[in-house]
Write a protein that holds these residues in place. Structure first.
Motif, PDB file in Angstrom:
ATOM      1  N   TYR A 113       0.831  -1.200   0.000  1.00 43.19           N
ATOM      2  CA  TYR A 113       0.000   0.000   0.000  1.00 43.19           C
ATOM      3  C   TYR A 113       0.865   1.250   0.000  1.00 43.19           C
ATOM      4  N   ILE A 114       0.279   2.312  -0.478  1.00 46.86           N
ATOM      5  CA  ILE A 114       0.895   3.639  -0.473  1.00 46.86           C
ATOM      6  C   ILE A 114      -0.119   4.589   0.145  1.00 46.86           C
ATOM      7  N   GLU A 115       0.363   5.444   1.028  1.00 43.87           N
ATOM      8  CA  GLU A 115      -0.502   6.468   1.612  1.00 43.87           C
ATOM      9  C   GLU A 115      -0.463   7.693   0.721  1.00 43.87           C
ATOM     10  N   ASP A 116      -1.638   8.109   0.276  1.00 44.98           N
ATOM     11  CA  ASP A 116      -1.784   9.288  -0.568  1.00 44.98           C
ATOM     12  C   ASP A 116      -2.662  10.267   0.198  1.00 44.98           C
ATOM     13  N   GLY A 117      -2.032  11.049   1.062  1.00 45.92           N
ATOM     14  CA  GLY A 117      -2.796  11.916   1.953  1.00 45.92           C
ATOM     15  C   GLY A 117      -3.499  11.061   2.989  1.00 45.92           C
ATOM     16  N   ALA A 118      -4.804  11.210   3.100  1.00 45.81           N
ATOM     17  CA  ALA A 118      -5.579  10.419   4.054  1.00 45.81           C
ATOM     18  C   ALA A 118      -6.021   9.079   3.459  1.00 45.81           C
ATOM     19  N   VAL A 119      -5.769   8.877   2.171  1.00 50.06           N
ATOM     20  CA  VAL A 119      -6.212   7.671   1.475  1.00 50.06           C
ATOM     21  C   VAL A 119      -5.056   6.686   1.351  1.00 50.06           C
ATOM     22  N   LYS A 120      -5.353   5.416   1.584  1.00 48.78           N
ATOM     23  CA  LYS A 120      -4.364   4.350   1.401  1.00 48.78           C
ATOM     24  C   LYS A 120      -4.758   3.556   0.162  1.00 48.78           C
ATOM     25  N   LYS A 121      -3.851   3.502  -0.797  1.00 51.16           N
ATOM     26  CA  LYS A 121      -4.085   2.750  -2.025  1.00 51.16           C
ATOM     27  C   LYS A 121      -3.412   1.396  -1.886  1.00 51.16           C
TER      28      LYS A 121
END
Length: 130
Positions: A113-121
């Motif tokens: 996973y990668i954290e993109d701001g408050a969103v985790k992809k």
């Protein structure tokens, strides 16, 4: 004379309408292809640079899509990060046929996973990426 002129005008309108419709179709197809390529590139980046984690499959449902003969699935996951924190996510992906038995409700799978701001992809490690 007016019949010939009317026929000519109708013909021009039909040709213009056909060209316009064709152009719109080509633009939509091009946009969809570009979007699909961007999604695949994002998936590859997550799998290459993402943080490793484990996830429990809480639910799995087959979608109507397939890619290169592999079934599309919707995975409802409970992801456990390396620090022990958990988060819920839903991932749509494609599974190689040989990995299908591994993807059952309650199974633990590897994800990144990668954290993109408050969103985790999140992406599944054993998923099919062309």
């Amino acid at each position: 004379m007016t019949t010939t002129l009317t026929t000519l005008i109708i013909g021009i309108v039909i040709v213009v309408f056909g060209l316009t419709t064709g152009l719109i179709l080509v633009l939509n197809v091009t946009k969809r292809l570009r979007t699909g390529q961007e999604k695949m590139q994002n998936k590859k980046e997550i799998l290459k640079f993402g943080m490793p984690a484990e996830a429990i499959i809480q639910d799995i449902a087959e979608t109507s899509s397939r890619m290169d003969g592999r079934p599309g699935v919707r995975l409802d996951l409970l992801v456990t990060q390396e620090d022990g924190q958990t988060f819920q996510t839903i991932v749509k992906t494609y599974i190689p046929i040989i990995h299908v038995p591994k993807f059952q409700r309650g199974s633990v799978i590897d994800v990144k996973y990668i954290e993109d701001g408050a969103v985790k992809k999140v992406e599944v490690v054993d998923a099919y990426i062309p």
